[in-house]
Scaffold this motif. Structure first.
Motif, PDB file in Angstrom:
ATOM      1  N   LEU A 104       0.809  -1.226   0.000  1.00 62.13           N
ATOM      2  CA  LEU A 104       0.000   0.000   0.000  1.00 62.13           C
ATOM      3  C   LEU A 104       0.841   1.274   0.000  1.00 62.13           C
ATOM      4  O   LEU A 104       0.371   2.326  -0.426  1.00 62.13           O
ATOM      5  N   GLN A 105       2.073   1.207   0.512  1.00 61.02           N
ATOM      6  CA  GLN A 105       2.967   2.374   0.575  1.00 61.02           C
ATOM      7  C   GLN A 105       2.268   3.610   1.169  1.00 61.02           C
ATOM      8  O   GLN A 105       2.244   4.689   0.555  1.00 61.02           O
ATOM      9  N   PRO A 106       1.684   3.505   2.358  1.00 67.19           N
ATOM     10  CA  PRO A 106       0.908   4.634   2.903  1.00 67.19           C
ATOM     11  C   PRO A 106       1.753   5.848   3.271  1.00 67.19           C
ATOM     12  O   PRO A 106       1.237   6.963   3.350  1.00 67.19           O
ATOM     13  N   GLY A 107       3.055   5.657   3.509  1.00 66.27           N
ATOM     14  CA  GLY A 107       3.882   6.785   3.921  1.00 66.27           C
ATOM     15  C   GLY A 107       4.512   7.547   2.781  1.00 66.27           C
ATOM     16  O   GLY A 107       5.017   8.661   2.973  1.00 66.27           O
ATOM     17  N   PHE A 316       5.794   2.494   8.036  1.00 60.75           N
ATOM     18  CA  PHE A 316       5.130   3.720   7.572  1.00 60.75           C
ATOM     19  C   PHE A 316       6.013   4.932   7.860  1.00 60.75           C
ATOM     20  O   PHE A 316       6.206   5.804   6.996  1.00 60.75           O
ATOM     21  N   ILE A 317       6.572   4.990   9.071  1.00 64.40           N
ATOM     22  CA  ILE A 317       7.458   6.095   9.442  1.00 64.40           C
ATOM     23  C   ILE A 317       8.707   6.102   8.561  1.00 64.40           C
ATOM     24  O   ILE A 317       9.166   7.163   8.106  1.00 64.40           O
ATOM     25  N   ALA A 318       9.259   4.925   8.305  1.00 64.35           N
ATOM     26  CA  ALA A 318      10.431   4.837   7.429  1.00 64.35           C
ATOM     27  C   ALA A 318      10.104   5.352   6.030  1.00 64.35           C
ATOM     28  O   ALA A 318      10.913   6.055   5.400  1.00 64.35           O
ATOM     29  N   GLU A 324      15.013   3.480   3.198  1.00 65.34           N
ATOM     30  CA  GLU A 324      14.850   2.101   2.721  1.00 65.34           C
ATOM     31  C   GLU A 324      15.495   1.140   3.720  1.00 65.34           C
ATOM     32  O   GLU A 324      16.649   1.308   4.102  1.00 65.34           O
ATOM     33  N   MET A 325      14.740   0.140   4.127  1.00 67.01           N
ATOM     34  CA  MET A 325      15.278  -0.885   5.018  1.00 67.01           C
ATOM     35  C   MET A 325      15.553  -2.151   4.211  1.00 67.01           C
ATOM     36  O   MET A 325      14.720  -2.563   3.395  1.00 67.01           O
TER      37      MET A 325
END
Length: 415
Positions: A104-107, A316-318, A324-325
């Motif tokens: 979803l990539q909400p952030g 989301f915070i990232a 990128e993790m």
């Protein structure tokens, strides 16, 4: 009666949102805050009533249930099966949160100003250590544990007492009778308290909307919507697993717990739904000894909604900060959350504390906590409802494994 109560709860939720919106629109911020404060008195009284009955209810039902199990080996067997299910459900919850936040990539594209001061005052991590968690498991005084409603500590003490009673040759009939009668009385008291629930639900929602307004929902629409979509999928997976293991009757169980689920949702407190959930599980056919063992344990170790939120919110915070993790980091994060999430019990604003600890571990901006503060209460409503569903399904599964599911006509009095 159960259906009427459900409709009263739904009506209270709708009316609460409408009244809260009207207050937010027609009054100044200070006036709305004052009105919300007065409305919160009703909710506070209800939650205090719930806390008043939690400790004696957990103690009496759990001691009676364990005493009827027979011996320590049976308690251990049920405990192992319960923990096994909790671990499986935890893995599914954490993985689902990870997958959904990537899909979803909400952030992405959300650039909100952060308040570092709010982030540092939002959570208290001073007690979130390995030593505090381990020592927190065992009460120094059962009276102190009951006074502070430390469910996990009450569970530990109750397991010892129930096992001791079952180990005595005549099973201490006077003590066992007193405990069973105490459980019956507390369930009756629960019925009286629950009659006031619609008023508390109305007040809780009206106060929340009055101060924050409905605009906050639109600002974080992608984040909130994505999280609730993820919760819906999690519900589906939990219910599907319950149906596969315990049979199609699990669907009826979900229908029976709709009232406590709505109660947890509207008050953002799964604790508020505990007494009614325990009652409905027994009505459905789960024996008292299994329901009274699995449910309180689940409130400490099986917070499915809260665990998924930790993964979802951290990534989301990232995303908001464009960080990128790596796959290795994300796998490590899942393992870290698997352990730290079990320390949520007894920690104020537990989900935020776990998220803050995870951000620190991976050198992510701690100020990101301020990003989710605005909608944390709204999301907590969904987390609380999910915890009720997850623990209800867990009780049904363990009862099936123990062959402790009875016909509904057997009633909750069966042990």
């Amino acid at each position: 009666m159960n259906r009427l109560f459900t409709w009263l709860v739904v009506g209270a939720m709708v009316l609460g949102v409408l009244v809260g919106w009207a207050i937010n629109v027609n009054f100044s911020a200070d006036q709305a805050k004052e009105i919300a404060g007065n409305l919160s008195i009703i909710t506070d009284i209800f939650l205090r009533l719930i806390k008043m009955i939690i400790a004696p209810l957990v103690f009496t039902t759990l001691v009676a249930g364990i005493a009827h199990m027979g011996d320590a080996s049976e308690v251990g067997r049920v405990g192992v099966k319960t923990i096994f299910w909790f671990i499986c459900a935890s893995i599914v919850s954490l993985l689902l949160g990870l997958v959904m936040v990537h899909l979803l990539q909400p952030g992405v594209g959300l650039h909100q100003a952060t308040d570092a001061a709010a982030a540092t005052t939002a959570v208290d991590m001073s007690k979130f250590t390995l030593r505090e968690f381990v020592t927190h498991l065992v009460p120094s005084s059962i009276f102190d544990a009951m006074a502070r409603n430390e469910i996990l500590q009450i569970v530990v003490f109750s397991v010892f007492v129930g096992t001791a009673v079952s180990a005595i040759d005549d099973r201490a009939p006077a003590v066992l009778t007193a405990v069973e009668q105490g459980a019956t009385i507390m369930l009756k008291v629960t019925g009286y308290v629950m009659k006031t629930a619609p008023f508390a639900i109305f007040a809780a929602l009206a106060a929340s909307i009055a101060t924050r307004g409905v605009e906050v929902i639109f600002t974080y629409a992608k984040f909130v919507g994505g999280f609730y979509l993820s919760l819906t999928i999690l519900w589906g997976l939990l219910i599907l697993a319950g149906v596969i293991i315990a049979g199609p009757r699990v669907l009826k169980l979900i229908g029976q717990i709709r009232a406590p689920t709505l109660l947890a949702f509207s008050t953002a407190s799964s604790e508020a739904a505990y007494p009614r959930t325990l009652e409905e599980l027994q009505k459905w056919g789960i024996s008292r000894k299994v329901a009274s063992f699995v449910l309180p344990l689940g409130y400490s170790f099986n917070l499915d909604g809260s665990m998924m939120y930790c993964t979802f919110a951290t990534l989301f915070i990232a995303q908001v900060y464009g960080i990128e993790m790596t796959i290795a980091q994300q796998i490590t994060m899942l393992g870290l959350l698997m352990v730290t999430s079990k320390g949520m019990a007894g920690v104020p604003r537990a989900s935020l504390v776990v998220i803050a600890a995870t951000l620190t571990f991976f050198d992510l901006p701690e100020a990101g906590i301020a990003l989710i503060l605005a909608v944390d209460h709204l999301l907590d409503m969904g987390r609380s409802a999910t915890n009720v569903v997850g623990n209800s399904v867990a009780s049904a599964v363990v009862a099936k494994w123990e062959n402790e599911i009875q016909e509904p006509a057997a009633g909750p009095a069966q042990a």
